[in-house]
Design a protein around this motif. Structure first.
Motif, PDB file in Angstrom:
ATOM      1  N   PHE A  10     -22.359  10.920  58.455  1.00 14.12           N
ATOM      2  CA  PHE A  10     -23.601  10.349  57.935  1.00 14.12           C
ATOM      3  C   PHE A  10     -24.607   9.995  59.015  1.00 14.12           C
ATOM      4  N   LEU A  11     -24.200   9.945  60.275  1.00 14.26           N
ATOM      5  CA  LEU A  11     -25.050   9.415  61.341  1.00 14.26           C
ATOM      6  C   LEU A  11     -26.384  10.137  61.446  1.00 14.26           C
ATOM      7  N   TYR A  12     -26.368  11.454  61.455  1.00 14.51           N
ATOM      8  CA  TYR A  12     -27.620  12.191  61.591  1.00 14.51           C
ATOM      9  C   TYR A  12     -28.585  11.817  60.465  1.00 14.51           C
ATOM     10  N   GLY A  13     -28.105  11.813  59.243  1.00 13.46           N
ATOM     11  CA  GLY A  13     -28.951  11.461  58.101  1.00 13.46           C
ATOM     12  C   GLY A  13     -29.440  10.031  58.162  1.00 13.46           C
ATOM     13  N   TRP A  14     -28.568   9.119  58.587  1.00 11.21           N
ATOM     14  CA  TRP A  14     -28.993   7.718  58.730  1.00 11.21           C
ATOM     15  C   TRP A  14     -30.159   7.618  59.694  1.00 11.21           C
ATOM     16  N   LEU A  15     -30.024   8.275  60.841  1.00 15.00           N
ATOM     17  CA  LEU A  15     -31.080   8.192  61.854  1.00 15.00           C
ATOM     18  C   LEU A  15     -32.336   8.959  61.432  1.00 15.00           C
ATOM     19  N   ALA A  16     -32.167  10.081  60.767  1.00 15.64           N
ATOM     20  CA  ALA A  16     -33.320  10.877  60.346  1.00 15.64           C
ATOM     21  C   ALA A  16     -34.078  10.245  59.180  1.00 15.64           C
ATOM     22  N   GLY A  17     -33.379   9.457  58.370  1.00 16.78           N
ATOM     23  CA  GLY A  17     -33.985   8.909  57.168  1.00 16.78           C
ATOM     24  C   GLY A  17     -34.753   7.627  57.360  1.00 16.78           C
ATOM     25  N   ARG A  18     -34.763   7.091  58.565  1.00 16.79           N
ATOM     26  CA  ARG A  18     -35.456   5.820  58.797  1.00 16.79           C
ATOM     27  C   ARG A  18     -36.954   5.976  58.552  1.00 16.79           C
ATOM     28  N   VAL A  19     -37.573   4.903  58.123  1.00 16.11           N
ATOM     29  CA  VAL A  19     -39.016   4.879  57.865  1.00 16.11           C
ATOM     30  C   VAL A  19     -39.797   4.961  59.162  1.00 16.11           C
ATOM     31  N   GLY A  20     -39.407   4.154  60.149  1.00 16.24           N
ATOM     32  CA  GLY A  20     -40.198   4.042  61.390  1.00 16.24           C
ATOM     33  C   GLY A  20     -39.973   5.117  62.377  1.00 16.24           C
ATOM     34  N   LEU A  62     -43.055  -4.331  67.137  1.00 14.00           N
ATOM     35  CA  LEU A  62     -42.028  -4.952  66.297  1.00 14.00           C
ATOM     36  C   LEU A  62     -41.227  -3.884  65.558  1.00 14.00           C
ATOM     37  N   LEU A  63     -41.893  -2.852  65.092  1.00  9.21           N
ATOM     38  CA  LEU A  63     -41.189  -1.730  64.446  1.00  9.21           C
ATOM     39  C   LEU A  63     -40.219  -1.052  65.407  1.00  9.21           C
ATOM     40  N   LYS A  64     -40.643  -0.862  66.646  1.00  8.94           N
ATOM     41  CA  LYS A  64     -39.737  -0.255  67.638  1.00  8.94           C
ATOM     42  C   LYS A  64     -38.499  -1.116  67.845  1.00  8.94           C
ATOM     43  N   ALA A  65     -38.690  -2.425  67.900  1.00  8.38           N
ATOM     44  CA  ALA A  65     -37.551  -3.330  68.073  1.00  8.38           C
ATOM     45  C   ALA A  65     -36.605  -3.233  66.871  1.00  8.38           C
ATOM     46  N   LEU A  66     -37.162  -3.209  65.663  1.00  9.33           N
ATOM     47  CA  LEU A  66     -36.331  -3.093  64.459  1.00  9.33           C
ATOM     48  C   LEU A  66     -35.581  -1.764  64.428  1.00  9.33           C
ATOM     49  N   ASN A  67     -36.268  -0.680  64.802  1.00 11.47           N
ATOM     50  CA  ASN A  67     -35.621   0.633  64.832  1.00 11.47           C
ATOM     51  C   ASN A  67     -34.501   0.680  65.868  1.00 11.47           C
ATOM     52  N   ALA A  68     -34.715   0.034  67.004  1.00  8.01           N
ATOM     53  CA  ALA A  68     -33.687   0.011  68.047  1.00  8.01           C
ATOM     54  C   ALA A  68     -32.442  -0.718  67.544  1.00  8.01           C
TER      55      ALA A  68
END
Length: 179
Positions: free
Chosen positions: A169-179, A144-150
């Motif tokens: 901001f894209l790199y930071g957005w993607l790097a800052g995710r919890v999952g 479920l986490l993988k689906a949310l991250n996708a």
């Protein structure tokens, strides 16, 4: 990880005062935009916003109001991801991703009924999550986490594609995710 740890980690990532020239959100402090701070009753200078004020806003708007505390009782890692997504995209978007993922993972309704993608955590969404966790267990939470991250990652890329300034901001957005 409890909500206080989530908030501490988030504030550490966001840092203090920022006023990036291409950020449509304008000035932020501890990751809270000026618009949100004002709507929540903070009237002081953004540079001087107390960390505790930001923490209270995060707890109220991005944890309790959308109902992620109730999700945490069933799937704490999912709740942490929803919190992170809600801060970046809004609770309605995060909850919509969650409901879409639950629907897509219910094996055509054989595990539990589809839920309306109404972007609100209610009894039916919580019942679907409980059934999902019962059927799929701890490994199901990871899926479920993988689906949310996708879903979150696709949204970030679409934002960068639709407004090239967002590439800052894209790199930071993607790097800052919890999952």
């Amino acid at each position: 990880m409890d909500v206080e740890e989530l908030i501490d980690d988030l504030i550490a990532r966001e840092g203090g005062y920022v006023n990036h020239p291409v950020d449509r959100g304008g000035p932020t402090c501890w990751g809270i935009t000026e618009q949100v701070a004002r709507a929540q009753g903070y009237g002081g200078a953004m540079k001087a916003m107390p960390r505790e004020t930001a923490a209270a806003i995060y707890r109220r708007l991005y944890w309790l109001r959308p109902g992620y505390d109730r999700v945490a009782a069933l799937a704490p890692d999912v709740a942490a991801e929803l919190f992170d997504t809600a801060v970046n995209m809004g609770p309605e978007t995060a909850t919509g991703f969650f409901q879409r993922a639950l629907n897509a993972l219910n094996r055509n309704g054989s595990d539990y009924a589809d839920v309306a993608v109404d972007r609100r955590i209610g009894p039916k969404t919580l019942a679907a999550l409980a059934a999902f966790v019962q059927v799929r267990g701890r490994s199901g939470e990871a899926v479920l986490l993988k689906a949310l991250n996708a879903l979150q990652g696709e949204r970030y890329i679409a934002l960068a594609e639709s407004r090239p300034a967002n590439e800052a901001f894209l790199y930071g957005w993607l790097a800052g995710r919890v999952g």
